[in-house]
Design an enzyme around this catalytic site. Structure first.
Site, short mmCIF file in Angstrom:
data_model
loop_
_atom_site.label_atom_id
_atom_site.label_comp_id
_atom_site.label_asym_id
_atom_site.label_seq_id
_atom_site.Cartn_x
_atom_site.Cartn_y
_atom_site.Cartn_z
N GLU A 44 0.85 -1.20 0.00
CA GLU A 44 0.00 0.00 0.00
C GLU A 44 0.89 1.24 0.00
O GLU A 44 1.83 1.34 0.78
CB GLU A 44 -0.91 0.06 1.23
CG GLU A 44 -1.87 1.24 1.13
CD GLU A 44 -2.63 1.59 2.41
OE1 GLU A 44 -2.15 1.28 3.51
OE2 GLU A 44 -3.71 2.19 2.29
N GLU A 69 4.80 4.90 3.62
CA GLU A 69 4.17 6.19 4.00
C GLU A 69 5.29 7.23 4.14
O GLU A 69 6.22 7.03 4.91
CB GLU A 69 3.39 6.01 5.31
CG GLU A 69 2.93 7.27 5.98
CD GLU A 69 2.15 8.23 5.09
OE1 GLU A 69 1.13 7.85 4.52
OE2 GLU A 69 2.60 9.41 4.97
N ASP A 125 -3.00 12.18 -2.08
CA ASP A 125 -3.13 13.65 -2.08
C ASP A 125 -3.43 14.14 -3.49
O ASP A 125 -2.75 13.73 -4.45
CB ASP A 125 -1.82 14.28 -1.57
CG ASP A 125 -1.52 13.84 -0.14
OD1 ASP A 125 -2.44 13.86 0.69
OD2 ASP A 125 -0.36 13.45 0.13
N LYS A 129 -3.38 21.64 -8.61
CA LYS A 129 -2.90 22.50 -9.71
C LYS A 129 -2.22 21.67 -10.79
O LYS A 129 -1.46 20.73 -10.47
CB LYS A 129 -1.90 23.53 -9.16
CG LYS A 129 -2.56 24.53 -8.25
CD LYS A 129 -1.61 25.65 -7.89
CE LYS A 129 -2.31 26.61 -6.95
NZ LYS A 129 -1.44 27.27 -6.04
N ASP A 161 -11.58 10.43 -4.02
CA ASP A 161 -12.81 11.22 -4.08
C ASP A 161 -12.62 12.43 -5.00
O ASP A 161 -13.42 13.35 -4.98
CB ASP A 161 -13.28 11.65 -2.68
CG ASP A 161 -12.22 12.38 -1.89
OD1 ASP A 161 -11.15 12.68 -2.46
OD2 ASP A 161 -12.46 12.66 -0.70
N THR A 199 -10.35 2.69 4.47
CA THR A 199 -9.34 3.61 5.01
C THR A 199 -10.03 4.75 5.76
O THR A 199 -11.24 4.96 5.63
CB THR A 199 -8.50 4.25 3.88
OG1 THR A 199 -9.31 5.20 3.20
CG2 THR A 199 -7.97 3.22 2.90
N HIS A 200 -9.22 5.51 6.50
CA HIS A 200 -9.78 6.66 7.23
C HIS A 200 -10.36 7.70 6.27
O HIS A 200 -11.38 8.32 6.56
CB HIS A 200 -8.69 7.32 8.08
CG HIS A 200 -8.41 6.56 9.33
ND1 HIS A 200 -7.34 5.72 9.46
CD2 HIS A 200 -9.09 6.49 10.51
CE1 HIS A 200 -7.36 5.16 10.66
NE2 HIS A 200 -8.40 5.61 11.31
N PHE A 201 -9.71 7.90 5.14
CA PHE A 201 -10.23 8.90 4.21
C PHE A 201 -11.52 8.42 3.57
O PHE A 201 -12.39 9.23 3.24
CB PHE A 201 -9.17 9.27 3.15
CG PHE A 201 -8.34 10.45 3.56
CD1 PHE A 201 -7.51 10.38 4.66
CD2 PHE A 201 -8.40 11.64 2.86
CE1 PHE A 201 -6.74 11.46 5.07
CE2 PHE A 201 -7.64 12.74 3.25
CZ PHE A 201 -6.81 12.65 4.35
N GLU A 202 -11.68 7.12 3.39
CA GLU A 202 -12.97 6.65 2.87
C GLU A 202 -14.05 6.94 3.91
O GLU A 202 -15.13 7.41 3.58
CB GLU A 202 -12.95 5.16 2.53
CG GLU A 202 -14.26 4.79 1.86
CD GLU A 202 -14.55 3.31 1.71
OE1 GLU A 202 -13.90 2.48 2.36
OE2 GLU A 202 -15.47 2.98 0.94
C1 LIG Z 1 -4.70 11.81 1.78
S1 LIG Z 1 -3.75 10.69 2.65
C2 LIG Z 1 -4.66 9.17 2.56
C3 LIG Z 1 -4.25 8.18 3.62
C4 LIG Z 1 -4.94 6.79 3.53
N1 LIG Z 1 -4.59 6.12 2.31
C5 LIG Z 1 -6.44 6.91 3.65
O1 LIG Z 1 -7.13 6.69 2.64
O2 LIG Z 1 -6.90 7.20 4.76
C6 LIG Z 1 -2.40 10.37 1.52
C7 LIG Z 1 -1.19 9.78 2.21
O3 LIG Z 1 -0.18 9.50 1.24
C8 LIG Z 1 1.08 9.84 1.79
N2 LIG Z 1 2.02 10.05 0.68
C9 LIG Z 1 2.06 11.10 -0.17
N3 LIG Z 1 3.03 10.97 -1.08
C10 LIG Z 1 3.65 9.77 -0.81
C11 LIG Z 1 4.73 9.07 -1.40
N4 LIG Z 1 5.40 9.57 -2.45
N5 LIG Z 1 5.10 7.88 -0.87
C12 LIG Z 1 4.44 7.38 0.21
N6 LIG Z 1 3.41 8.01 0.81
C13 LIG Z 1 2.99 9.18 0.30
C14 LIG Z 1 0.78 11.09 2.61
O4 LIG Z 1 1.75 11.38 3.57
C15 LIG Z 1 -0.56 10.73 3.21
O5 LIG Z 1 -0.43 10.07 4.44
#
Ligand SMILES: C[S@@+](CC[C@H](N)C(=O)[O-])C[C@H]1O[C@@H](n2cnc3c(N)ncnc32)[C@H](O)[C@@H]1O
Length: 220
Positions: A44, A69, A125, A129, A161, A199-202
Protein backbone atom coordinates in the site's frame (compact mmCIF):
# COMPACT_ATOMS: atom_id res chain seq x y z
CA UNK A 1 -10.69 19.12 4.19
CA UNK A 2 -7.78 19.39 6.68
CA UNK A 3 -6.36 16.20 8.17
CA UNK A 4 -7.17 15.31 11.74
CA UNK A 5 -4.32 15.50 14.24
CA UNK A 6 -2.24 12.44 14.91
CA UNK A 7 -0.24 11.15 17.84
CA UNK A 8 3.10 9.41 17.62
CA UNK A 9 3.19 6.13 19.59
CA UNK A 10 4.96 6.42 22.98
CA UNK A 11 8.74 6.80 22.59
CA UNK A 12 9.41 3.66 24.65
CA UNK A 13 7.36 1.43 22.30
CA UNK A 14 9.70 -0.79 20.26
CA UNK A 15 8.48 -0.46 16.66
CA UNK A 16 11.56 -2.01 15.06
CA UNK A 17 9.66 -5.17 14.00
CA UNK A 18 6.91 -3.23 12.21
CA UNK A 19 8.69 -0.08 11.01
CA UNK A 20 11.71 -0.71 8.81
CA UNK A 21 14.47 1.89 8.61
CA UNK A 22 14.66 3.25 5.06
CA UNK A 23 18.45 3.54 5.31
CA UNK A 24 18.81 -0.11 6.17
CA UNK A 25 16.64 -1.96 3.67
CA UNK A 26 17.42 -5.19 1.86
CA UNK A 27 18.41 -4.65 -1.77
CA UNK A 28 15.11 -6.18 -2.90
CA UNK A 29 11.86 -5.72 -0.99
CA UNK A 30 10.20 -9.13 -1.11
CA UNK A 31 8.35 -11.54 1.14
CA UNK A 32 11.59 -13.50 1.50
CA UNK A 33 13.71 -10.51 2.52
CA UNK A 34 11.11 -8.84 4.77
CA UNK A 35 9.08 -11.73 6.21
CA UNK A 36 11.25 -14.80 5.65
CA UNK A 37 8.64 -16.64 3.56
CA UNK A 38 7.31 -16.83 0.00
CA UNK A 39 3.74 -15.56 0.60
CA UNK A 40 2.27 -13.15 -2.00
CA UNK A 41 3.29 -9.56 -1.23
CA UNK A 42 0.85 -6.62 -1.36
CA UNK A 43 2.03 -3.02 -1.07
CA UNK A 44 0.00 0.00 0.00
CA UNK A 45 1.30 3.46 -0.93
CA UNK A 46 0.37 6.31 1.40
CA UNK A 47 -0.98 4.29 4.34
CA UNK A 48 -1.84 7.33 6.46
CA UNK A 49 -3.03 6.10 9.85
CA UNK A 50 -2.81 2.47 8.74
CA UNK A 51 -6.42 1.27 8.87
CA UNK A 52 -6.20 -0.64 5.59
CA UNK A 53 -2.88 -2.19 6.59
CA UNK A 54 -4.18 -3.55 9.89
CA UNK A 55 -7.56 -4.82 8.62
CA UNK A 56 -6.26 -6.28 5.34
CA UNK A 57 -3.32 -8.07 6.98
CA UNK A 58 -5.57 -9.56 9.67
CA UNK A 59 -8.18 -10.64 7.10
CA UNK A 60 -5.59 -12.21 4.73
CA UNK A 61 -3.12 -14.11 6.88
CA UNK A 62 -1.71 -16.01 3.89
CA UNK A 63 -0.47 -12.76 2.25
CA UNK A 64 2.15 -10.24 3.39
CA UNK A 65 1.46 -6.49 3.48
CA UNK A 66 3.99 -3.67 3.25
CA UNK A 67 2.88 -0.06 3.77
CA UNK A 68 4.96 2.81 2.42
CA UNK A 69 4.17 6.19 4.00
CA UNK A 70 6.26 9.30 3.34
CA UNK A 71 5.39 11.15 6.55
CA UNK A 72 7.39 9.69 9.43
CA UNK A 73 4.75 10.58 12.03
CA UNK A 74 2.02 8.74 10.11
CA UNK A 75 4.27 5.77 9.37
CA UNK A 76 5.02 5.47 13.11
CA UNK A 77 1.33 5.78 13.98
CA UNK A 78 0.42 3.06 11.44
CA UNK A 79 3.25 0.87 12.76
CA UNK A 80 1.87 1.27 16.31
CA UNK A 81 -1.52 0.08 15.01
CA UNK A 82 0.13 -2.95 13.35
CA UNK A 83 1.94 -3.79 16.56
CA UNK A 84 -1.39 -3.87 18.41
CA UNK A 85 -3.10 -5.93 15.71
CA UNK A 86 -0.24 -8.47 15.83
CA UNK A 87 -0.47 -8.84 19.60
CA UNK A 88 -2.72 -11.92 19.41
CA UNK A 89 -0.92 -13.63 16.50
CA UNK A 90 1.80 -16.24 16.77
CA UNK A 91 5.14 -14.81 15.59
CA UNK A 92 5.20 -17.15 12.59
CA UNK A 93 2.04 -15.41 11.28
CA UNK A 94 3.39 -11.83 11.35
CA UNK A 95 2.54 -10.47 7.91
CA UNK A 96 2.63 -6.67 7.95
CA UNK A 97 5.12 -3.84 8.30
CA UNK A 98 5.65 -0.19 7.38
CA UNK A 99 8.46 1.73 5.75
CA UNK A 100 8.63 5.49 6.10
CA UNK A 101 9.73 6.90 2.77
CA UNK A 102 8.86 7.95 -0.75
CA UNK A 103 7.29 5.09 -2.69
CA UNK A 104 8.54 6.12 -6.12
CA UNK A 105 12.29 5.47 -5.68
CA UNK A 106 11.50 2.36 -3.64
CA UNK A 107 9.51 0.96 -6.57
CA UNK A 108 12.21 1.94 -9.04
CA UNK A 109 15.15 0.53 -7.12
CA UNK A 110 13.92 -2.13 -4.70
CA UNK A 111 11.10 -4.17 -6.28
CA UNK A 112 11.78 -7.18 -8.43
CA UNK A 113 9.83 -7.02 -11.74
CA UNK A 114 6.76 -9.27 -11.82
CA UNK A 115 6.94 -9.98 -8.10
CA UNK A 116 3.93 -8.23 -6.50
CA UNK A 117 0.46 -9.59 -5.87
CA UNK A 118 -1.15 -6.17 -5.50
CA UNK A 119 -0.57 -2.44 -5.25
CA UNK A 120 -3.09 -0.38 -3.25
CA UNK A 121 -3.47 3.40 -3.54
CA UNK A 122 -6.31 4.90 -1.51
CA UNK A 123 -7.15 8.61 -1.46
CA UNK A 124 -3.76 9.91 -2.55
CA UNK A 125 -3.13 13.65 -2.08
CA UNK A 126 -4.88 15.38 -5.01
CA UNK A 127 -2.31 18.06 -5.98
CA UNK A 128 -5.01 20.09 -7.66
CA UNK A 129 -2.90 22.50 -9.71
CA UNK A 130 -1.94 21.27 -13.16
CA UNK A 131 1.72 22.21 -12.67
CA UNK A 132 1.83 20.08 -9.50
CA UNK A 133 0.34 16.96 -11.10
CA UNK A 134 3.73 15.30 -11.42
CA UNK A 135 3.80 15.15 -7.61
CA UNK A 136 0.81 12.83 -7.62
CA UNK A 137 1.50 9.33 -6.34
CA UNK A 138 -0.20 7.99 -9.46
CA UNK A 139 1.55 9.59 -12.41
CA UNK A 140 3.18 8.47 -15.65
CA UNK A 141 6.30 7.13 -13.92
CA UNK A 142 4.47 5.27 -11.17
CA UNK A 143 2.03 3.64 -13.60
CA UNK A 144 5.00 2.16 -15.44
CA UNK A 145 6.57 1.17 -12.11
CA UNK A 146 3.38 -0.58 -10.95
CA UNK A 147 3.04 -2.41 -14.24
CA UNK A 148 6.62 -3.61 -14.02
CA UNK A 149 6.33 -4.64 -10.37
CA UNK A 150 3.08 -6.62 -10.58
CA UNK A 151 2.96 -10.27 -11.53
CA UNK A 152 0.69 -11.37 -14.35
CA UNK A 153 -2.79 -11.42 -12.75
CA UNK A 154 -1.65 -9.00 -10.03
CA UNK A 155 -4.00 -6.20 -8.95
CA UNK A 156 -3.85 -2.41 -8.83
CA UNK A 157 -6.50 -0.79 -6.61
CA UNK A 158 -7.06 2.94 -6.92
CA UNK A 159 -9.71 4.85 -4.94
CA UNK A 160 -10.16 8.59 -4.71
CA UNK A 161 -12.81 11.22 -4.08
CA UNK A 162 -11.26 13.53 -6.70
CA UNK A 163 -13.02 12.93 -10.02
CA UNK A 164 -10.30 14.69 -12.03
CA UNK A 165 -7.61 12.46 -10.50
CA UNK A 166 -9.73 9.38 -11.18
CA UNK A 167 -10.42 10.27 -14.83
CA UNK A 168 -6.82 11.28 -15.42
CA UNK A 169 -5.53 7.98 -13.97
CA UNK A 170 -7.92 5.83 -16.01
CA UNK A 171 -6.88 7.72 -19.17
CA UNK A 172 -3.16 7.46 -18.39
CA UNK A 173 -3.37 3.73 -17.71
CA UNK A 174 -5.23 3.13 -21.00
CA UNK A 175 -2.61 5.13 -22.86
CA UNK A 176 0.61 4.01 -21.16
CA UNK A 177 -0.10 0.54 -19.83
CA UNK A 178 -2.75 -1.32 -21.88
CA UNK A 179 -1.54 -4.52 -20.21
CA UNK A 180 -3.74 -3.49 -17.28
CA UNK A 181 -6.80 -4.23 -19.41
CA UNK A 182 -10.20 -2.78 -18.62
CA UNK A 183 -10.92 -0.87 -15.41
CA UNK A 184 -13.06 -2.96 -13.04
CA UNK A 185 -15.37 -0.91 -10.80
CA UNK A 186 -15.05 -1.80 -7.10
CA UNK A 187 -17.95 -1.64 -4.68
CA UNK A 188 -17.89 -0.07 -1.26
CA UNK A 189 -18.39 -2.32 1.73
CA UNK A 190 -21.75 -2.08 3.45
CA UNK A 191 -20.59 -0.14 6.47
CA UNK A 192 -22.42 -1.55 9.45
CA UNK A 193 -20.04 -0.08 12.04
CA UNK A 194 -17.32 2.48 12.17
CA UNK A 195 -14.53 0.22 10.94
CA UNK A 196 -16.34 -1.12 7.85
CA UNK A 197 -14.33 1.28 5.73
CA UNK A 198 -11.18 0.47 3.87
CA UNK A 199 -9.34 3.61 5.01
CA UNK A 200 -9.78 6.66 7.23
CA UNK A 201 -10.23 8.90 4.21
CA UNK A 202 -12.97 6.65 2.87
CA UNK A 203 -14.75 6.93 6.22
CA UNK A 204 -14.42 10.72 6.13
CA UNK A 205 -15.73 11.00 2.55
CA UNK A 206 -18.68 8.76 3.27
CA UNK A 207 -19.55 10.55 6.50
CA UNK A 208 -19.67 13.81 4.51
CA UNK A 209 -21.59 12.22 1.59
CA UNK A 210 -18.70 12.93 -0.79
CA UNK A 211 -18.73 10.56 -3.82
CA UNK A 212 -15.89 8.06 -4.00
CA UNK A 213 -14.52 6.62 -7.27
CA UNK A 214 -13.13 3.10 -6.97
CA UNK A 215 -11.37 0.99 -9.57
CA UNK A 216 -9.30 -2.18 -9.76
CA UNK A 217 -7.09 -3.45 -12.57
CA UNK A 218 -5.86 -6.98 -13.08
CA UNK A 219 -2.59 -6.97 -14.99
CA UNK A 220 -2.41 -9.35 -17.89
C1 LIG B 1 -4.70 11.81 1.78
S1 LIG B 1 -3.75 10.69 2.65
C2 LIG B 1 -4.66 9.17 2.56
C3 LIG B 1 -4.25 8.18 3.62
C4 LIG B 1 -4.94 6.79 3.53
N1 LIG B 1 -4.59 6.12 2.31
C5 LIG B 1 -6.44 6.91 3.65
O1 LIG B 1 -7.13 6.69 2.64
O2 LIG B 1 -6.90 7.20 4.76
C6 LIG B 1 -2.40 10.37 1.52
C7 LIG B 1 -1.19 9.78 2.21
O3 LIG B 1 -0.18 9.50 1.24
C8 LIG B 1 1.08 9.84 1.79
N2 LIG B 1 2.02 10.05 0.68
C9 LIG B 1 2.06 11.10 -0.17
N3 LIG B 1 3.03 10.97 -1.08
C10 LIG B 1 3.65 9.77 -0.81
C11 LIG B 1 4.73 9.07 -1.40
N4 LIG B 1 5.40 9.57 -2.45
N5 LIG B 1 5.10 7.88 -0.87
C12 LIG B 1 4.44 7.38 0.21
N6 LIG B 1 3.41 8.01 0.81
C13 LIG B 1 2.99 9.18 0.30
C14 LIG B 1 0.78 11.09 2.61
O4 LIG B 1 1.75 11.38 3.57
C15 LIG B 1 -0.56 10.73 3.21
O5 LIG B 1 -0.43 10.07 4.44
Amino acid sequence: MPRSSIKRPPANLDLSEVLRDIDNLPELLSSASLFGNEAPLEIEIGSGKGLFMSTASAANPSHNFLGIEIMAKYAAHAAGRLLRSRANMPESKYNCMMISGNAEPLFQEHIEPGSLEAVHVYFPDPWWKKRHRKRRVVNETSIRNFSQALRSGGRLHFWTDVLDYFDNTVELIAELAPEFGVPIPEEKAEATHDLDYRTHFERRSRQHQIPVYRVRYERR
